[in-house]
Design a protein around this motif. Structure first.
Motif, PDB file in Angstrom:
ATOM      1  N   LYS A 185       0.717  -0.987   0.143  1.00  9.39           N
ATOM      2  CA  LYS A 185       0.135  -0.208  -0.244  1.00  9.39           C
ATOM      3  C   LYS A 185       0.611   1.117  -0.054  1.00  9.39           C
ATOM      4  CE  LYS A 185      -0.616  -0.306   4.946  1.00  9.39           C
ATOM      5  NZ  LYS A 185       0.810  -1.359   4.912  1.00  9.39           N
ATOM      6  N   GLU A 186       0.048   2.518  -0.090  1.00 11.39           N
ATOM      7  CA  GLU A 186       1.252   3.443  -0.432  1.00 11.39           C
ATOM      8  C   GLU A 186       1.616   3.894   1.238  1.00 11.39           C
ATOM      9  OE1 GLU A 186      -0.925   7.079  -2.079  1.00 11.39           O
ATOM     10  OE2 GLU A 186      -1.484   6.073  -3.629  1.00 11.39           O
ATOM     11  N   GLY A 187       3.522   4.187   0.800  1.00 11.62           N
ATOM     12  CA  GLY A 187       3.677   4.520   2.632  1.00 11.62           C
ATOM     13  C   GLY A 187       5.145   3.651   2.481  1.00 11.62           C
ATOM     14  N   ASP A 188       4.279   1.921   2.105  1.00 12.10           N
ATOM     15  CA  ASP A 188       5.369   1.197   2.839  1.00 12.10           C
ATOM     16  C   ASP A 188       6.560   1.674   1.796  1.00 12.10           C
ATOM     17  OD1 ASP A 188       3.475  -0.155   3.079  1.00 12.10           O
ATOM     18  OD2 ASP A 188       2.929  -1.827   1.927  1.00 12.10           O
ATOM     19  N   THR A 189       7.565   0.603   2.481  1.00 12.07           N
ATOM     20  CA  THR A 189       8.913   0.328   2.249  1.00 12.07           C
ATOM     21  C   THR A 189       9.483  -1.054   1.856  1.00 12.07           C
ATOM     22  OG1 THR A 189       9.566   2.546   3.638  1.00 12.07           O
ATOM     23  CG2 THR A 189      11.471   0.791   2.710  1.00 12.07           C
ATOM     24  N   VAL A 190       9.450  -1.072   0.159  1.00  9.13           N
ATOM     25  CA  VAL A 190       9.819  -1.986   0.327  1.00  9.13           C
ATOM     26  C   VAL A 190      11.165  -2.153  -0.653  1.00  9.13           C
ATOM     27  CG1 VAL A 190       7.752  -2.130  -0.815  1.00  9.13           C
ATOM     28  CG2 VAL A 190       9.172  -1.547  -2.243  1.00  9.13           C
ATOM     29  N   ILE A 191      11.930  -3.698  -0.854  1.00  9.49           N
ATOM     30  CA  ILE A 191      12.878  -3.779  -1.607  1.00  9.49           C
ATOM     31  C   ILE A 191      12.165  -4.548  -3.056  1.00  9.49           C
ATOM     32  CG2 ILE A 191      15.401  -5.374  -1.349  1.00  9.49           C
ATOM     33  CD1 ILE A 191      14.564  -5.298   1.365  1.00  9.49           C
ATOM     34  N   PHE A 192      13.207  -4.435  -4.162  1.00  8.35           N
ATOM     35  CA  PHE A 192      12.148  -4.920  -5.567  1.00  8.35           C
ATOM     36  C   PHE A 192      13.741  -5.590  -5.993  1.00  8.35           C
ATOM     37  CE2 PHE A 192      12.753  -0.657  -5.391  1.00  8.35           C
ATOM     38  CZ  PHE A 192      14.059  -0.105  -6.405  1.00  8.35           C
ATOM     39  N   SER A 193      13.744  -6.214  -7.491  1.00 10.12           N
ATOM     40  CA  SER A 193      14.797  -6.668  -7.753  1.00 10.12           C
ATOM     41  C   SER A 193      15.478  -5.864  -8.552  1.00 10.12           C
ATOM     42  CB  SER A 193      14.012  -7.554  -9.509  1.00 10.12           C
ATOM     43  OG  SER A 193      13.166  -8.486  -8.530  1.00 10.12           O
ATOM     44  N   SER A 194      16.653  -6.099  -8.526  1.00  7.14           N
ATOM     45  CA  SER A 194      17.482  -4.958  -9.004  1.00  7.14           C
ATOM     46  C   SER A 194      17.234  -4.862 -10.762  1.00  7.14           C
ATOM     47  CB  SER A 194      19.327  -5.916  -9.574  1.00  7.14           C
ATOM     48  OG  SER A 194      19.529  -6.337  -8.723  1.00  7.14           O
ATOM     49  N   TYR A 195      16.785  -5.040 -11.384  1.00  9.52           N
ATOM     50  CA  TYR A 195      17.018  -4.181 -12.775  1.00  9.52           C
ATOM     51  C   TYR A 195      15.243  -4.642 -12.831  1.00  9.52           C
ATOM     52  CZ  TYR A 195      21.469  -5.376 -13.720  1.00  9.52           C
ATOM     53  OH  TYR A 195      23.092  -5.636 -13.270  1.00  9.52           O
ATOM     54  N   ALA A 196      14.461  -4.872 -12.021  1.00  7.18           N
ATOM     55  CA  ALA A 196      12.768  -4.633 -12.442  1.00  7.18           C
ATOM     56  C   ALA A 196      12.546  -3.059 -12.614  1.00  7.18           C
ATOM     57  CB  ALA A 196      12.202  -4.598 -10.924  1.00  7.18           C
ATOM     58  N   GLY A 197      11.148  -2.708 -13.718  1.00 12.42           N
ATOM     59  CA  GLY A 197      10.376  -2.357 -14.063  1.00 12.42           C
ATOM     60  C   GLY A 197      11.079  -0.853 -14.984  1.00 12.42           C
ATOM     61  N   ASP A 198      10.401   0.233 -15.253  1.00 20.72           N
ATOM     62  CA  ASP A 198      10.608   1.041 -15.448  1.00 20.72           C
ATOM     63  C   ASP A 198      10.935   2.741 -15.322  1.00 20.72           C
ATOM     64  OD1 ASP A 198      10.551  -0.202 -18.452  1.00 20.72           O
ATOM     65  OD2 ASP A 198       8.511  -0.200 -17.840  1.00 20.72           O
ATOM     66  N   GLU A 199      12.104   3.118 -15.606  1.00 24.12           N
ATOM     67  CA  GLU A 199      11.882   4.475 -14.957  1.00 24.12           C
ATOM     68  C   GLU A 199      11.647   5.532 -15.475  1.00 24.12           C
ATOM     69  OE1 GLU A 199      16.212   5.697 -14.520  1.00 24.12           O
ATOM     70  OE2 GLU A 199      16.812   3.917 -13.209  1.00 24.12           O
ATOM     71  N   ILE A 200      10.819   6.133 -14.797  1.00 25.57           N
ATOM     72  CA  ILE A 200       9.412   7.346 -15.322  1.00 25.57           C
ATOM     73  C   ILE A 200       9.738   9.111 -14.646  1.00 25.57           C
ATOM     74  CG2 ILE A 200       7.985   5.916 -16.372  1.00 25.57           C
ATOM     75  CD1 ILE A 200       6.835   5.995 -13.655  1.00 25.57           C
ATOM     76  N   LYS A 201       9.568  10.171 -15.317  1.00 25.05           N
ATOM     77  CA  LYS A 201       9.674  11.342 -14.226  1.00 25.05           C
ATOM     78  C   LYS A 201       8.441  11.842 -14.890  1.00 25.05           C
ATOM     79  CE  LYS A 201      13.248  14.986 -14.445  1.00 25.05           C
ATOM     80  NZ  LYS A 201      13.539  14.472 -13.123  1.00 25.05           N
ATOM     81  N   ILE A 202       7.714  12.504 -13.609  1.00 28.75           N
ATOM     82  CA  ILE A 202       6.821  13.180 -13.663  1.00 28.75           C
ATOM     83  C   ILE A 202       6.673  14.634 -12.654  1.00 28.75           C
ATOM     84  CG2 ILE A 202       3.977  12.598 -12.164  1.00 28.75           C
ATOM     85  CD1 ILE A 202       4.355  10.911 -13.927  1.00 28.75           C
TER      86      ILE A 202
END
Length: 101
Positions: A67-84
């Motif tokens: 949920k919003e506010g959680d601190t998480v650990i994620f995979s090294s090459y996970a996801g896409d970087e975006i700029k808002i």
């Protein structure tokens, strides 16, 4: 971890999560100052937005466990970087999140 400066106006779809990556360490444990090029991108971040869940094969929707506010650990090459605006964020699937802390 610092809170985002303003409310992020993004709504991830399905099982996707938007994170604000933690700041990279600027010194080592021994006190050596690292140049920007030598800093590793942290694999830790704060959840700033979550999707509404993923749909199972039988059509039922399962809400996300983070949920919003959680601190998480994620995979090294996970996801896409975006700029808002002026915020650098990471958009990834919940399955790329390894743990909460």
């Amino acid at each position: 971890m610092a809170k985002p400066s303003a409310k992020i106006n993004i709504a991830p779809l399905g099982d996707r999560v938007v994170l604000k990556r933690a700041e990279a360490e600027s010194t080592t444990a021994g006190g050596i100052v690292l140049p920007d090029a030598a800093k590793d991108k942290p694999q830790r971040g704060e959840v700033v937005a979550v999707g509404d869940g993923h749909v199972k094969d039988d059509g039922t929707k399962v809400p996300l466990t983070v949920k919003e506010g959680d601190t998480v650990i994620f995979s090294s090459y996970a996801g896409d970087e975006i700029k808002i605006g002026d915020e650098d964020l990471l958009l990834l699937r919940e399955s790329d999140i390894l743990a909460t802390c």
